[in-house]
Structure formats: C-alpha cells, structure tokens
Write a protein that holds these residues in place. Sequence first.
Motif, mmCIF file in Angstrom:
data_model
loop_
_atom_site.group_PDB
_atom_site.id
_atom_site.type_symbol
_atom_site.label_atom_id
_atom_site.label_comp_id
_atom_site.label_asym_id
_atom_site.label_seq_id
_atom_site.Cartn_x
_atom_site.Cartn_y
_atom_site.Cartn_z
ATOM 1 N N ILE A 14 88.831 13.039 37.189
ATOM 2 C CA ILE A 14 89.793 13.646 37.887
ATOM 3 C C ILE A 14 89.626 15.219 37.833
ATOM 4 N N ALA A 15 89.147 15.712 36.598
ATOM 5 C CA ALA A 15 88.609 17.103 36.587
ATOM 6 C C ALA A 15 87.491 17.563 37.629
ATOM 7 N N MET A 16 86.651 16.517 38.088
ATOM 8 C CA MET A 16 85.906 16.591 39.120
ATOM 9 C C MET A 16 86.344 16.528 40.475
ATOM 10 N N ASN A 17 87.548 16.353 40.648
ATOM 11 C CA ASN A 17 88.298 16.282 41.841
ATOM 12 C C ASN A 17 87.866 15.058 42.780
ATOM 13 N N PRO A 33 90.467 13.225 48.243
ATOM 14 C CA PRO A 33 91.343 13.696 47.267
ATOM 15 C C PRO A 33 91.853 15.074 47.254
ATOM 16 N N PRO A 34 93.170 15.178 47.238
ATOM 17 C CA PRO A 34 93.824 16.598 47.385
ATOM 18 C C PRO A 34 93.247 17.539 46.191
ATOM 19 N N PRO A 35 93.036 18.810 46.410
ATOM 20 C CA PRO A 35 92.453 19.878 45.406
ATOM 21 C C PRO A 35 93.563 20.107 44.521
ATOM 22 N N LEU A 36 93.014 20.137 43.066
ATOM 23 C CA LEU A 36 93.861 20.516 41.933
ATOM 24 C C LEU A 36 94.004 21.833 41.933
ATOM 25 N N SER A 37 95.486 22.365 41.644
ATOM 26 C CA SER A 37 95.724 23.517 41.410
ATOM 27 C C SER A 37 95.397 24.000 40.123
ATOM 28 N N GLU A 38 95.405 25.410 39.709
ATOM 29 C CA GLU A 38 94.785 25.977 38.561
ATOM 30 C C GLU A 38 95.896 25.491 37.510
#
Length: 231
Positions: free
Chosen positions: A110-113, A154-159
């Motif tokens: 998940i952290a690797m998007n 996959p959608p990019p993760l916000s900060e």
Amino acid sequence: KLLWAKGFNQLLELEACFRERTGDFFEIDIFGSGPDEGEIQRAFFNDRGDDESGVFQNSFNKWSGSSRRHRLPANFLGPSDHSSLAGDAYSIFINPSLTEVLCTTTAEAIAMNKWAIVPSHPSNAFFMQFPNCLSYRNRREFVSILEKARYNDPPPLSEELFRPLSWEAATMRCVRAAAISKRDAARDDRISRKTEEKTSSSKQVYRSISSSSSSPSEAVASYEGIGLVTP
C-alpha cells in the motif's frame, strides 16, 4: 513465507475461479521460501510426485474443479528484498492469507502505491482506509476486483493517508494500546494491595500454627486442614 497456512490453498481456488469466469488463469510471481515450498510448487505445477506422508494430497484435494489438471502460470522467484519491488514492474499485490495479525507486506504494498487485494477479514481492517486496498468477500468478488486492478492505476496516496503507514504513527498506536487510564491504574493498585494483604495474612496463619505444633509435619497437616479459599 511459503507455508500452506499463508493462504496458498485459497490462492489455488482463486486461480480456478478466475479461469471459470474469464477463460484463463492470471499470471503471478511468488516471492519467498519456506518449509512447504516444494509442495506448494507441485500444486501450482500439477506435479503430484511422491507423497508418502499424504500432506500434499490433502492440500491438493482442496483445490476443486477441472482446473487442477492444469499447470498454473506461476513463477517462484525465491526470497527478495521488499524494497526491490517498489518500482513499476508490479502494480498488484495479492495476499489471500487469513492467519496474519497485521501483515507488513500488505502495508508495504500500500505504501508503495500498489493495488493490495486482500480478503475481507478483521486482520485486514486497518488497511480498508486506503483507496488502493481492495477487499473481497468471496471468489467471485475477487475476480471482479482483480479485473478492475489490471486495467486501472491505483489512486495516489495523499500525505495524510501516508502518515498512518509511518513508523512514527505505528509507534503511537502501540503507545495508545499499552496506555491505561488513571481509573484503571487505581483499580489495578487496589487489587494488587488486596492480593498482598491476603498473602501476608496466609503467612501469618502458617507461622502461628507452626509455632504451636510439636513438629514440622504436624504444622503442615494443620495448615492443610484449614482450607484457605481465594474469593
């Protein structure tokens, strides 16, 4: 870790269902090693070989349907540094295991998007907050979700979403889980004091009986006859 308990039986079933609904298996690269590695490879490659213990046959029989006659498009690539998988070579991570408490490989994916596809299960509840985590309740849902992941980025993760995946956030969750309120601390202190008082009282009773007995054996017999009961 290549163990049957890590969900490889479920992965075989997901492959079979995917073929039933789409006409083909999905290709997968499998990383890691473990004590069940040989049996798992034989199951994916439809190679029964020698199975004197019957362990492999029991696991193999759980994979139902005509798909068991086929060699699956799986590559067993051995152990790998997780950081080496951070690039664009892979965009989908599948973890069908139901035996994890909080799977670190899922968190890393998940952290690797990447898309992380996991079963709907209490052990995966933490991951449901992330938009690139897709959960399935049954094999048919898995097929639909995998098809979605294969044809969409996959959608990019916000900060803000990245923050729960940091070591700092993980440490704070541990601190909160270990913390107790003043009320609970006072209650534990009262229980501890009562336990100490009962222990001290029991020792005094024993000493009193021992001093009035003519021999140690009589003291023990008298003490055992009292029948102390802990409420």
